[in-house]
Design a protein around this motif. Sequence first.
Motif, PDB file in Angstrom:
ATOM      1  N   ALA A   7       0.830  -1.206   0.000  1.00  0.00           N
ATOM      2  CA  ALA A   7       0.000   0.000   0.000  1.00  0.00           C
ATOM      3  C   ALA A   7       0.865   1.256   0.000  1.00  0.00           C
ATOM      4  O   ALA A   7       1.885   1.319   0.688  1.00  0.00           O
ATOM      5  N   LYS A  13      -2.088   3.819   3.142  1.00  0.00           N
ATOM      6  CA  LYS A  13      -2.277   2.643   3.997  1.00  0.00           C
ATOM      7  C   LYS A  13      -3.698   2.504   4.545  1.00  0.00           C
ATOM      8  O   LYS A  13      -4.357   3.517   4.833  1.00  0.00           O
ATOM      9  N   TYR A  14      -4.070   1.243   4.720  1.00  0.00           N
ATOM     10  CA  TYR A  14      -5.309   0.905   5.439  1.00  0.00           C
ATOM     11  C   TYR A  14      -4.914   0.702   6.893  1.00  0.00           C
ATOM     12  O   TYR A  14      -4.022  -0.083   7.192  1.00  0.00           O
ATOM     13  N   TRP A  15      -5.543   1.441   7.797  1.00  0.00           N
ATOM     14  CA  TRP A  15      -5.255   1.243   9.228  1.00  0.00           C
ATOM     15  C   TRP A  15      -6.487   1.600  10.037  1.00  0.00           C
ATOM     16  O   TRP A  15      -6.824   2.770  10.189  1.00  0.00           O
ATOM     17  N   SER A  64      -8.363 -11.236   4.893  1.00  0.00           N
ATOM     18  CA  SER A  64      -7.422 -10.225   5.372  1.00  0.00           C
ATOM     19  C   SER A  64      -7.739  -8.997   4.544  1.00  0.00           C
ATOM     20  O   SER A  64      -7.793  -9.098   3.309  1.00  0.00           O
ATOM     21  N   GLY A  65      -8.007  -7.866   5.207  1.00  0.00           N
ATOM     22  CA  GLY A  65      -8.478  -6.680   4.481  1.00  0.00           C
ATOM     23  C   GLY A  65      -7.681  -6.411   3.215  1.00  0.00           C
ATOM     24  O   GLY A  65      -8.228  -6.332   2.108  1.00  0.00           O
ATOM     25  N   SER A  66      -6.349  -6.321   3.383  1.00  0.00           N
ATOM     26  CA  SER A  66      -5.507  -5.929   2.245  1.00  0.00           C
ATOM     27  C   SER A  66      -5.491  -6.985   1.133  1.00  0.00           C
ATOM     28  O   SER A  66      -5.030  -6.701   0.030  1.00  0.00           O
ATOM     29  N   ARG A 118      -6.980  -6.247  -2.420  1.00  0.00           N
ATOM     30  CA  ARG A 118      -6.231  -5.485  -3.433  1.00  0.00           C
ATOM     31  C   ARG A 118      -5.368  -6.408  -4.290  1.00  0.00           C
ATOM     32  O   ARG A 118      -4.985  -6.044  -5.392  1.00  0.00           O
ATOM     33  N   SER A 171      -1.272  -6.808  12.802  1.00  0.00           N
ATOM     34  CA  SER A 171      -2.022  -5.649  12.322  1.00  0.00           C
ATOM     35  C   SER A 171      -3.424  -5.590  12.929  1.00  0.00           C
ATOM     36  O   SER A 171      -3.936  -4.500  13.208  1.00  0.00           O
ATOM     37  N   MET A 183      -4.376  -2.297  14.917  1.00  0.00           N
ATOM     38  CA  MET A 183      -5.457  -1.421  14.436  1.00  0.00           C
ATOM     39  C   MET A 183      -6.518  -1.201  15.517  1.00  0.00           C
ATOM     40  O   MET A 183      -6.989  -0.080  15.714  1.00  0.00           O
ATOM     41  N   ASP A 228       5.249  -1.063   6.243  1.00  0.00           N
ATOM     42  CA  ASP A 228       4.004  -1.627   6.773  1.00  0.00           C
ATOM     43  C   ASP A 228       4.172  -1.925   8.273  1.00  0.00           C
ATOM     44  O   ASP A 228       4.939  -1.246   8.930  1.00  0.00           O
ATOM     45  N   ALA A 229       3.512  -2.968   8.748  1.00  0.00           N
ATOM     46  CA  ALA A 229       3.572  -3.272  10.182  1.00  0.00           C
ATOM     47  C   ALA A 229       4.836  -4.067  10.522  1.00  0.00           C
ATOM     48  O   ALA A 229       4.779  -5.177  11.049  1.00  0.00           O
TER      49      ALA A 229
HETATM   50  O1  PMV Z   1      -4.779  -6.619   5.794  1.00  0.00           O
HETATM   51  P1  PMV Z   1      -4.015  -6.596   7.055  1.00  0.00           P
HETATM   52  O2  PMV Z   1      -4.850  -6.880   8.236  1.00  0.00           O
HETATM   53  O3  PMV Z   1      -2.787  -7.480   6.980  1.00  0.00           O
HETATM   54  O4  PMV Z   1      -3.467  -5.092   7.295  1.00  0.00           O
HETATM   55  C1  PMV Z   1      -2.559  -4.445   6.452  1.00  0.00           C
HETATM   56  C2  PMV Z   1      -2.014  -3.228   7.095  1.00  0.00           C
HETATM   57  C3  PMV Z   1      -0.872  -2.536   6.379  1.00  0.00           C
HETATM   58  O5  PMV Z   1      -0.094  -3.474   5.659  1.00  0.00           O
HETATM   59  C4  PMV Z   1       0.021  -1.864   7.400  1.00  0.00           C
HETATM   60  C5  PMV Z   1      -1.376  -1.434   5.438  1.00  0.00           C
HETATM   61  C6  PMV Z   1      -1.980  -1.870   4.130  1.00  0.00           C
HETATM   62  O6  PMV Z   1      -2.840  -1.131   3.636  1.00  0.00           O
HETATM   63  O7  PMV Z   1      -1.579  -2.906   3.574  1.00  0.00           O
END
Ligand code: PMV
Length: 395
Positions: free
Chosen positions: A19, A22-24, A154-156, A159, A209, A213, A302-303
Amino acid sequence: MNIQDDMEWITCDSPVNIAVIKYWGKRDEKLILPLNSSVSITLNHEELRARTTVAISRNFNEDKMWLNGKEQSMKNARLQSVISQIKRLSRKRKTDCDQLDEKLQWKLHICSENNFPTAAGLASSAAGYACLVYALSKLYGINGDISKIARLGSGSACRSLYGGFVIWNKGESSDGEDSKAEQIAPETHWPELRILILVVSDQTKHTGSTVGMQTTVATSELLQQRLQTVPQKVDKIKQAILNKDFHSFAEITMKDSNQLHAVCLDTYPPVSYLNDTSHHIMQLVHAINEDNTSNMVAYSFDAGPNAFLFMQEKDVPTIINILRYFYPSSDPHFLRGLPVPEKDDYHVDYTTFIELKVVPRALKFVIYTKPGPEPSVKETDCGLLASDGLPKLHQ
Ligand code: PMV
């Protein structure tokens, strides 16, 4: 899809995405609905990808899953939610097909592996869930948008179902129907763009994450500030991508990464993902950019402490030269991935970076890659499961 006796299976590859906005933070924990839209770049499969074989058979006794050679429990709420949503969609689309109805009852075997070292600490859940959802959609004959289902894993991950430059629109509705990914431009749109992944030597365990979050949403005041400005940043970076304006792209990318980590520090207790090497990389990038009339390189984190550096292909040899100078390593496999283009006419004046120390072994290794395409179906011989439905590795 392959059909042998009573087993049907398919193998797919899916990319990693990184990203730049970022998604947070979630507004709904169960449906994984984000508080803000995010923008990402999908990376090339050759260097980084998840591969998953999914198989169903009337002869399987139970659902089973293997990840990077190890059997995993299927008792995972997100995994179950993804599988049940895929089956629901399949039932909805083919109500009149008895055969399919029967196959939806068959037990499922899932085998997945990444082509990059797990030790690299690179987020693999996005590629993994995107791959699982893509493979299951092919197995059960589902067409159309499946990014909403990948989001539940997983949210990301949503994409990673598109190639090139991607936006995950946060959506407005409470059922999550409009919270899905969409392509901004294919990977061929900006052929000069390149990515270096700097895998930082690091022993510490980081806050996941999900927990990170949750704590941020519960405690950070700065997050509210961030959420107000994300829509403008999303518009600006979309324009920078469409115009291939590297200078603006780099600035927005770095500022958003910095804001994410500021918000993490504003979390109580604070969440800290960056280490000394990450900060050193940031200083180095700014020193390189100051030495140029416009931005030559951008970082994003990222995280975890690993850096994702963006640049144009013409600048890759210079950047690699600088990285080798500041982070010397004797590892013959220090630089992995795409072949580095030859360039003899560059000159780096290290006196510009006088205040920066040389830090041997600060990086484990570097992966050189570029934007890449969406998930794809693989040939039969790439399959990870043997004809008895068990992982090939284990035979
Ligand atoms: O999708 P997750 O829960 O792994 O969260 C991704 C969080 C970041 O990688 C930090 C930001 C992002 O948008 O990918």
